[in-house]
Scaffold this active site. Sequence first.
Site, PDB file in Angstrom:
ATOM      1  N   LYS A   1      44.421  19.110  36.717  1.00  7.08           N
ATOM      2  CA  LYS A   1      44.898  20.800  36.656  1.00  7.08           C
ATOM      3  C   LYS A   1      46.478  20.673  36.577  1.00  7.08           C
ATOM      4  CE  LYS A   1      42.941  23.698  39.090  1.00  7.08           C
ATOM      5  NZ  LYS A   1      43.089  24.426  40.501  1.00  7.08           N
TER       6      LYS A   1
HETATM    7  C1  E4P Z   1      41.442  27.231  41.030  1.00 10.84           C
HETATM    8  O1  E4P Z   1      41.223  26.203  41.762  1.00 10.84           O
HETATM    9  C2  E4P Z   1      42.762  28.092  41.665  1.00 10.84           C
HETATM   10  O2  E4P Z   1      43.871  27.106  42.070  1.00 10.84           O
HETATM   11  C3  E4P Z   1      42.008  28.970  42.863  1.00 10.84           C
HETATM   12  O3  E4P Z   1      41.040  29.561  42.224  1.00 10.84           O
HETATM   13  C4  E4P Z   1      43.338  29.926  43.158  1.00 10.84           C
HETATM   14  O4  E4P Z   1      42.771  30.621  44.121  1.00 10.84           O
HETATM   15  P1  E4P Z   1      43.487  31.840  45.077  1.00 10.84           P
HETATM   16  O5  E4P Z   1      44.080  32.924  44.268  1.00 10.84           O
HETATM   17  O6  E4P Z   1      42.611  32.182  45.903  1.00 10.84           O
HETATM   18  O7  E4P Z   1      44.496  30.815  45.688  1.00 10.84           O
END
Ligand code: E4P
Length: 224
Positions: A87
Amino acid sequence: MELYLDTANIETIKHYVDVIALAGVTSNPTIVKKEGKIDFFNHMKQIKDIIGPQAKLHVQAVGQTREDFIQDAYSILEGIAPDVFVKIPTTEEGLAAIKVLKQEKVNITATAVYTEFQAYLALAAGADYIAPYYNRMRNMNIDAPSFVRNIADQIAREKSNSKILAASFHNVEQVNAALRNGAQAVTMGPDVLTSGLEMPAIAPAVTAFQTDWESIYGVGSSIT
Ligand code: E4P
């Protein structure tokens, strides 16, 4: 449709891998932090073993520059597994890193996506997944459903193999809306997943079926 768990908690993943058709697991540094100061690579390798070879593990690179992201990407692939989806934030530096890594056939998830323009740039860069932060977008009054629909339409127009991995959900209605509008994949925390099966009418319906059955064939009886 691909359903992911947005957690690095081993016990939670062990539980749900037997409950739902789990496409894989996603994580980010904030999610990892919730597990304490873990032995990162071994922890992630454990997760990869639990979810199995057909499932996908998405692990986030850390840093700000293209050099940071590229270095982290190779560390992730070497330290965990060569098929991990790395990512990378969809920033200028992140896009520069994605461009290099896609030339090396690295699996990429373009993350920290809030705008359509970011998504188009990630699509053009050949990102395998594009991760819009649905709940964060809604909190900023960004029309997340339209975002998903527009990017899904663009993917269809281009006959692209890229997929929307909608993320950052805080309730099941958001998950439903993302899927309804064309997201090919969603990732959610265990809290959201659990709440989605706690609709108050479900348990009483199951109990009523058991009660009716037992009223004929005796308490504790089953079909076998
Ligand atoms: C995916 O892994 C994203 O980083 C994650 O869903 C972000 O979620 P959040 O907005 O609750 O931090």
